[in-house]
Design an enzyme around this catalytic site. Structure first.
Site, short mmCIF file in Angstrom:
data_model
loop_
_atom_site.label_atom_id
_atom_site.label_comp_id
_atom_site.label_asym_id
_atom_site.label_seq_id
_atom_site.Cartn_x
_atom_site.Cartn_y
_atom_site.Cartn_z
N SER A 170 5.50 29.69 -13.91
CA SER A 170 4.21 30.30 -14.19
C SER A 170 3.27 29.18 -14.60
O SER A 170 3.69 28.02 -14.68
CB SER A 170 4.36 31.34 -15.31
N ARG A 171 1.99 29.53 -14.82
CA ARG A 171 1.04 28.47 -15.18
C ARG A 171 1.50 27.73 -16.43
O ARG A 171 1.24 26.56 -16.60
CB ARG A 171 -0.36 29.08 -15.39
N GLU A 215 -3.74 40.33 7.18
CA GLU A 215 -3.54 41.78 7.31
C GLU A 215 -4.69 42.40 8.10
O GLU A 215 -5.82 41.97 7.94
CB GLU A 215 -3.45 42.41 5.91
N ARG A 252 0.04 38.29 -2.63
CA ARG A 252 -0.90 38.14 -1.53
C ARG A 252 -0.21 37.32 -0.46
O ARG A 252 0.55 36.39 -0.77
CB ARG A 252 -2.17 37.44 -1.99
N HIS A 312 0.93 46.62 2.56
CA HIS A 312 0.19 46.29 1.32
C HIS A 312 0.07 47.57 0.48
O HIS A 312 -1.02 47.95 0.04
CB HIS A 312 -1.19 45.70 1.64
N ILE A 347 2.61 41.95 -13.71
CA ILE A 347 3.54 42.46 -12.70
C ILE A 347 4.85 41.69 -12.73
O ILE A 347 5.93 42.28 -12.75
CB ILE A 347 2.87 42.39 -11.30
N LEU A 372 4.57 34.95 -14.00
CA LEU A 372 5.06 35.91 -14.99
C LEU A 372 3.88 36.58 -15.69
O LEU A 372 3.77 36.54 -16.91
CB LEU A 372 6.01 35.21 -15.97
N GLY A 373 3.00 37.18 -14.90
CA GLY A 373 1.90 37.97 -15.45
C GLY A 373 2.36 39.39 -15.71
O GLY A 373 3.55 39.64 -15.92
#
Lengths: 365, 365
Positions: free
Chosen positions: B212-213, B301, B272, B319, B193, B190-191
């Site tokens: 989240s962290r 990729e 990622r 991407h 983005i 939940l940063g």
């Protein structure tokens, strides 16, 4: 199997209703099981006849007493039946017509009004799904998602990178998308669906304006009103067409509107193909006079202009905006509820205003 | 053309900076014109060398005095350069590294911290576009938009209808989609983005939860917190992966998480590729242990597992989540602003916390 057979196979001492949906719509048919449990169903889906033969067979079954006269008709929105004077003449016992679609352009509302036939549609059952689909199509066109998906599936991504590694001239291997946030979106038709589209796009950071049969007050909606589609287009980056198809809206998105929208503009249509001048749309896309289009509907479905099939700035779906597993369950429940209300002598839950009623109260939505 | 030539061609009595972006990224290069107006640029994009040859040439140009020692490096997120000990040893004059991506997994942060090198990333420049792309991918997978677009382009829509008209057995000509509204969506990370994704999905009627962290307080975010990705998945219909790639998150979406999500579940990854166990994802999709996936990123990729290219329940992009015309302009402006701040001895606008700082303040986001 004839319509008479279908009735005989499911014979019960119950009310008879028509069910006319396309034979491909198995999910919709499954969702309407409640109908078949409660009524004699003159069932086009389950027959193998052409529609004219099916209707003749149904008329014969009624005439012979094999079926009681049908009192209602439940009809799919995407053809094949037209509920017109000929149909209502052939089955004058039908006093209630239920559209399984939000649109009722296949029902002659003047004829229904003249005969006192009640008409219901699908109300808001599909509205959220269609609004979501409009947003999805817009995101896809702006962010080039379908085109990127084809690019990846064709294996072009590694080869583009390999060309770069081999020292090919610098160049964008895949075109950039366009940001959704901040875009000026004009919604054509602020009914149930248009309102939900507007709400979603505001949450996504768009600046929403609209045109509709009437301007809403500022207290009712916070969007700027334009008196015509052309005026709306002139101040918009995106047009989302969400109005019903009527004689007033047919081809309301015409060449002049496309030119007012301009070369950076995108058109999304989730309403009816007839609301957009399709030949002009193809020309405008081909000539770069608009930037892209997201189209769930077409003028002559299932036919799609072949020129569109080669364009990466176009996304097309199969008039699928309303069709989710969840909406099928909901429309099944609503249809049974509407029939039960009608047969109990009560108002249907999702009535369609007929022409006289509209004339009497023209300022009411 | 060598790096030395590139410098000589644009020689000004100014500060030297590295610009290392992929040669295919013409739009990004255009957006960085402000950089080339202000500084000597050791310009990999404009050279025709391989990266090692370019770096050797740059080192020679500095040693010979043809270029002043580079004081900063502006580096694209999607390779080819790694800012590691070898790079920093070769160019000890580089005291500031600016990532053109939100992610900094190609920068050795420990080495930067040890040497006192300032690191900046792209801050929130891409956040809204990536969040929009996540929502777009989810809508596409649920509503089968890319698959429908292929169906239409292949001309299958008319033939399906023609088969029905010719009396083929009843059947769904095109599969139904799934409604977005009401879906339980778990956001992994939940940063910037992830928070924007959550906000958008709430507006679209989803029930959002997250891991989240650290858990946020109820006053900070209204979403339910789960202590692990697996717990989150067990209570979700959809997982959206939006966390940074770190040693702690690598393959955090593994087989156990996919099995917890279940056969109706959808995974969207816009972070990622390394955050998802890709081989397990392919197996889960093939075996129907999850329902679909929307993937903007992959483990290796531009290579994509070929099995995915035949699946209609998968949508893939290149991407591209961050890349819009608008975000390119923004990242160009931000990069110049960060360099100007650094050279003026001020803090950069979008600093990346380096390992020591993270250890000192582990409870701060």
């Amino acid at each position: 199997m004839t319509a008479g057979d279908v009735v005989a196979a499911g014979a019960k001492p119950a009310t008879t209703v028509f069910l006319i949906i396309r034979r491909m719509e198995a999910s919709l048919y499954a969702a309407l099981a409640g109908l078949r449990q409660r009524y004699h169903v003159l069932d086009f889906f389950a027959s193998t006849d052409s529609l004219p033969a099916f209707l003749s067979s149904a008329a014969a079954a009624v005439a012979s007493g094999a079926a009681s006269p049908p009192r209602a008709a439940v009809v799919g929105g995407a053809g094949p039946a037209r509920v017109d004077a000929a149909f209502l003449d052939a089955f004058p016992s039908v006093r209630c017509v239920i559209s399984l679609a939000a649109g009722v352009d296949f029902i002659d509302l003047d004829e229904c009004a003249r005969r006192g036939v009640v008409v219901a549609n699908s109300g808001r059952v599909y509205s959220a799904d269609v609004a979501d689909h409009a947003v999805g199509l817009l995101l896809q066109v702006l962010r080039r998602v379908s085109a990127a998906d084809r690019f990846v599936r064709r294996g072009l991504w590694p080869s583009a990178v390999a060309r770069e590694a081999a020292g090919a001239a610098a160049g964008e291997y895949y075109p950039l998308g366009t940001k959704l946030g901040g875009k000026r979106v004009g919604v054509v038709g602020l009914g149930n669906i248009g309102s939900l589209i507007a709400k979603r796009l505001v949450a996504l950071g768009c600046l929403v304006s609209y045109t509709s049969r009437r301007a809403r007050g500022d207290a009712e909606v916070p969007y700027k009103y334009y008196p015509s589609v052309r005026d709306l287009a002139a101040d918009a980056d995106v047009l989302v067409v969400a109005c019903a198809l009527t004689k007033d809206t047919r081809r309301c998105v015409d060449r002049a509107v496309m030119d007012a929208l301009g070369a950076g503009g995108v058109i999304v249509n989730i309403s009816r193909g007839g609301n957009v001048d399709q030949a002009e749309l193809v020309d405008a896309l081909r000539e770069g006079r608009i930037a892209g289009a997201g189209l769930d509907v077409f003028e002559s479905e299932p036919n799609v202009p072949p020129e569109l099939c080669d364009m990466d700035n176009v996304v097309m779906t199969t008039h699928a905006g309303a069709f989710t597993n969840e909406s099928m369950v909901d429309v099944g429940d609503l249809t049974v509820a509407n029939l039960e209300a009608f047969f109990a002598g009560k108002p249907v839950h999702t009535p369609v205003q007929l022409p006289q009623a509209v004339k009497k109260a023209v300022v009411v939505p």
